[in-house]
Motif scaffolding. Structure first.
Motif, PDB file in Angstrom:
ATOM      1  N   LYS A  11     -11.716 -57.217  42.636  1.00 14.07           N
ATOM      2  CA  LYS A  11     -12.296 -56.248  41.700  1.00 14.07           C
ATOM      3  C   LYS A  11     -12.289 -54.851  42.313  1.00 14.07           C
ATOM      4  N   SER A  12     -11.074 -54.380  42.565  1.00 15.14           N
ATOM      5  CA  SER A  12     -10.887 -53.192  43.384  1.00 15.14           C
ATOM      6  C   SER A  12     -11.070 -51.880  42.652  1.00 15.14           C
ATOM      7  N   TYR A  13     -11.138 -51.895  41.329  1.00 13.74           N
ATOM      8  CA  TYR A  13     -11.170 -50.640  40.592  1.00 13.74           C
ATOM      9  C   TYR A  13     -12.329 -50.624  39.598  1.00 13.74           C
ATOM     10  N   ASN A  14     -12.903 -49.427  39.428  1.00  8.58           N
ATOM     11  CA  ASN A  14     -14.003 -49.256  38.485  1.00  8.58           C
ATOM     12  C   ASN A  14     -13.531 -49.209  37.045  1.00  8.58           C
ATOM     13  N   SER A  15     -12.309 -48.822  36.832  1.00  3.11           N
ATOM     14  CA  SER A  15     -11.831 -48.612  35.467  1.00  3.11           C
ATOM     15  C   SER A  15     -10.369 -48.985  35.343  1.00  3.11           C
ATOM     16  N   VAL A  16      -9.966 -49.195  34.123  1.00  2.00           N
ATOM     17  CA  VAL A  16      -8.561 -49.461  33.836  1.00  2.00           C
ATOM     18  C   VAL A  16      -7.697 -48.272  34.242  1.00  2.00           C
ATOM     19  N   GLY A  17      -8.217 -47.058  34.017  1.00  3.28           N
ATOM     20  CA  GLY A  17      -7.470 -45.860  34.370  1.00  3.28           C
ATOM     21  C   GLY A  17      -7.146 -45.797  35.849  1.00  3.28           C
ATOM     22  N   GLY A  27       6.011 -43.236  51.197  1.00  2.00           N
ATOM     23  CA  GLY A  27       5.210 -44.422  50.937  1.00  2.00           C
ATOM     24  C   GLY A  27       3.886 -44.431  51.683  1.00  2.00           C
ATOM     25  N   GLY A  28       3.904 -44.078  52.979  1.00  5.69           N
ATOM     26  CA  GLY A  28       2.690 -44.081  53.784  1.00  5.69           C
ATOM     27  C   GLY A  28       1.633 -43.127  53.259  1.00  5.69           C
ATOM     28  N   PRO A  29       1.960 -41.844  53.067  1.00  6.26           N
ATOM     29  CA  PRO A  29       0.963 -40.909  52.525  1.00  6.26           C
ATOM     30  C   PRO A  29       0.431 -41.323  51.154  1.00  6.26           C
ATOM     31  N   VAL A  30       1.312 -41.838  50.299  1.00  5.51           N
ATOM     32  CA  VAL A  30       0.855 -42.273  48.974  1.00  5.51           C
ATOM     33  C   VAL A  30      -0.089 -43.468  49.093  1.00  5.51           C
ATOM     34  N   ASP A  31       0.230 -44.421  49.962  1.00  2.00           N
ATOM     35  CA  ASP A  31      -0.643 -45.579  50.156  1.00  2.00           C
ATOM     36  C   ASP A  31      -1.996 -45.171  50.713  1.00  2.00           C
ATOM     37  N   ASN A  32      -2.026 -44.186  51.594  1.00  2.00           N
ATOM     38  CA  ASN A  32      -3.309 -43.694  52.104  1.00  2.00           C
ATOM     39  C   ASN A  32      -4.154 -43.123  50.972  1.00  2.00           C
ATOM     40  N   TRP A  33      -3.515 -42.395  50.077  1.00  2.00           N
ATOM     41  CA  TRP A  33      -4.235 -41.857  48.922  1.00  2.00           C
ATOM     42  C   TRP A  33      -4.736 -42.974  48.017  1.00  2.00           C
ATOM     43  N   ARG A  34      -3.913 -44.010  47.816  1.00  4.47           N
ATOM     44  CA  ARG A  34      -4.316 -45.133  46.975  1.00  4.47           C
ATOM     45  C   ARG A  34      -5.493 -45.887  47.600  1.00  4.47           C
ATOM     46  N   LYS A  35      -5.499 -46.020  48.936  1.00  6.72           N
ATOM     47  CA  LYS A  35      -6.630 -46.666  49.605  1.00  6.72           C
ATOM     48  C   LYS A  35      -7.904 -45.852  49.411  1.00  6.72           C
ATOM     49  N   HIS A  36      -7.765 -44.529  49.457  1.00  8.04           N
ATOM     50  CA  HIS A  36      -8.915 -43.665  49.209  1.00  8.04           C
ATOM     51  C   HIS A  36      -9.437 -43.869  47.789  1.00  8.04           C
ATOM     52  N   LEU A  37      -8.522 -44.031  46.829  1.00  5.45           N
ATOM     53  CA  LEU A  37      -8.917 -44.279  45.442  1.00  5.45           C
ATOM     54  C   LEU A  37      -9.691 -45.582  45.336  1.00  5.45           C
ATOM     55  N   ARG A  38      -9.230 -46.633  46.046  1.00  4.10           N
ATOM     56  CA  ARG A  38      -9.912 -47.921  46.004  1.00  4.10           C
ATOM     57  C   ARG A  38     -11.278 -47.845  46.679  1.00  4.10           C
ATOM     58  N   ARG A  39     -11.375 -47.072  47.771  1.00  3.37           N
ATOM     59  CA  ARG A  39     -12.660 -46.957  48.465  1.00  3.37           C
ATOM     60  C   ARG A  39     -13.707 -46.275  47.591  1.00  3.37           C
ATOM     61  N   ARG A  40     -13.263 -45.385  46.716  1.00  7.96           N
ATOM     62  CA  ARG A  40     -14.215 -44.723  45.819  1.00  7.96           C
ATOM     63  C   ARG A  40     -14.721 -45.658  44.737  1.00  7.96           C
ATOM     64  N   SER A  41     -14.001 -46.792  44.545  1.00  2.00           N
ATOM     65  CA  SER A  41     -14.396 -47.758  43.539  1.00  2.00           C
ATOM     66  C   SER A  41     -15.322 -48.780  44.170  1.00  2.00           C
ATOM     67  N   ALA A  42     -16.397 -49.117  43.502  1.00  4.66           N
ATOM     68  CA  ALA A  42     -17.322 -50.116  44.026  1.00  4.66           C
ATOM     69  C   ALA A  42     -16.661 -51.478  44.016  1.00  4.66           C
ATOM     70  N   PRO A  43     -16.534 -52.184  45.148  1.00  6.37           N
ATOM     71  CA  PRO A  43     -15.785 -53.424  45.199  1.00  6.37           C
ATOM     72  C   PRO A  43     -16.418 -54.569  44.450  1.00  6.37           C
ATOM     73  N   VAL A  44     -17.685 -54.436  44.037  1.00  8.30           N
ATOM     74  CA  VAL A  44     -18.334 -55.554  43.350  1.00  8.30           C
ATOM     75  C   VAL A  44     -18.415 -55.310  41.849  1.00  8.30           C
ATOM     76  N   VAL A  45     -17.876 -54.199  41.371  1.00  2.11           N
ATOM     77  CA  VAL A  45     -17.937 -53.885  39.960  1.00  2.11           C
ATOM     78  C   VAL A  45     -16.635 -54.271  39.272  1.00  2.11           C
ATOM     79  N   ALA A  46     -16.741 -55.001  38.185  1.00  8.15           N
ATOM     80  CA  ALA A  46     -15.543 -55.425  37.467  1.00  8.15           C
ATOM     81  C   ALA A  46     -14.915 -54.241  36.750  1.00  8.15           C
ATOM     82  N   LEU A  47     -13.669 -54.431  36.349  1.00  8.40           N
ATOM     83  CA  LEU A  47     -12.988 -53.391  35.604  1.00  8.40           C
ATOM     84  C   LEU A  47     -13.698 -53.121  34.281  1.00  8.40           C
ATOM     85  N   SER A  48     -13.848 -51.854  33.946  1.00  5.21           N
ATOM     86  CA  SER A  48     -14.443 -51.489  32.666  1.00  5.21           C
ATOM     87  C   SER A  48     -13.376 -51.610  31.589  1.00  5.21           C
TER      88      SER A  48
END
Length: 357
Positions: free
Chosen positions: A48-54, A335-356
């Motif tokens: 449940k890595s993302y807060n929203s579908v977006g 790829g590396g810089p983009v993946d780092n940004w994507r990890k930052h996006l996932r960290r901002r999402s609460a890991p226990v919250v399901a997708l809205s």
């Protein structure tokens, strides 16, 4: 899972370069579909890595698009200045289209959207017409793609579009799985289901493989981890690696071999997934699979333009080595810089919250 994914990418390279056989392009692509279904199900329903579908859409699209557009731009430069045979077909495709279809083709090249649809079209009378077999088309529409192999990314994007709404609902997975299988059966009975492009380019039929991977993740992953120790992961990964490498040497009917191969991979997905955890080298190798896949046609095109004769083992090995080298560079600078940004996006999402939804 990383080593397997890169071997599958190299299998596609060898299919297009000739000279070496692994599991073949079609099998490799459909196994990738199963792996994708498994991984996307994991991030949506378990992690449940993302807060929203977006956020999910942005993360998945940015996983594919930056490295794709880099190769697409380089391909356009190569087409313009080096002028291989592929360039004449590409520019002729745009020159044969009226304004609106030409804009759609340009949009598809820029965005990845709709590239799989173009595998079922030909260019005629200034526009697109349906073609049930691009091999027989007078002028296939995919000639207008900068990276023709990226039609598979169009299929992936369609799966991503529906995944947040389908995967959390197991009953819907089963319904769509049955419908997808039924579509494939109808296509086979109609006499086209075992021929390209219907074999693995038609999303409604290929959805079956994505959903099989998703169902294995939801029903089998935790059970496998409870029943088997991590030592089994090593054995399963070794067996699957050997199967990919030796597949072409197995003396059996291709349809039976392919079905057995898909079954083996479906069963083995939980073991392959757990194998990569704690093994950084496997993750690093796996990260090469996508850039290898997206750059190899450009490499082969340049090799052709340089006068190298295709079809032999040497040609295939050189194409594979160059694809790996370019993939390493792509991961380092894009790829590396983009993946780092994507990890930052996932960290901002609460890991226990399901997708809205």
């Amino acid at each position: 899972m990383g080593l397997i994914r890169t071997l599958l990418a190299l299998s596609v390279v060898f299919t297009h370069a000739g000279g070496i056989d692994l599991v073949g392009g079609r099998n490799a692509v459909q196994i990738f579909y199963m792996i994708s279904g498994f991984l996307i199900s994991y991030v949506i329903t378990e992690r449940k890595s993302y807060n929203s579908v977006g956020e999910f859409y942005i993360s998945r699209y940015t996983r594919l698009w930056p490295q794709y557009i880099l190769i697409a731009i380089i391909s356009l430069v190569v087409f313009y200045f080096i002028r291989p045979l592929e360039a004449d077909l590409f520019f002729r495709a745009f020159g044969s289209l009226n304004v609106v279809p030409a804009y759609f083709l340009a949009f598809s090249n820029a965005s990845l959207v709709g590239q799989d649809w173009l595998m079922f079209a030909e260019i005629t009378r200034g526009g697109f017409a349906f073609s049930s077999d691009f091999h027989k088309a007078a002028f296939p529409a995919y000639f207008g793609l900068l990276t023709p192999q990226s039609w598979t990314l169009g299929v992936e994007l369609t799966f991503y579009a529906i995944a947040p709404f389908v995967l959390p609902r197991r009953w819907l997975i089963l319904v769509l799985l049955g419908l997808s299988l039924s579509i494939r059966i109808v296509l086979v009975q109609a006499g086209v289901g075992m021929t390209d492009p219907w074999t693995y380019r038609f999303f409604p039929a290929e959805l079956f493989f994505f959903l099989i991977g998703s169902l294995v993740q939801q029903l089998g992953s935790k059970r496998y981890q409870a029943m088997f120790s991590p030592i089994y992961d090593i054995g399963v990964t070794a067996v699957l690696t050997g199967l990919v490498v030796s597949y072409a040497l197995i003396p059996s009917h291709e349809l039976l071999k392919s079905a057995a191969l898909m079954g083996c991979f479906a069963i083995a997905l939980p073991a392959l997934f757990r194998f990569q955890h704690g093994r950084k080298w496997d993750i690093v190798i796996g990260n090469l699979s996508y850039p290898i896949y997206i750059n190899h046609i450009l490499i082969i095109t340049i090799m052709h333009a340089a006068g190298m004769r295709p079809g032999g083992i040497l040609f295939a090995v050189i194409a594979a080595v160059l694809s790996i080298i370019i993939a390493l560079a792509m991961n380092s600078f894009v790829g590396g810089p983009v993946d780092n940004w994507r990890k930052h996006l996932r960290r901002r999402s609460a890991p226990v919250v399901a997708l809205s939804l």
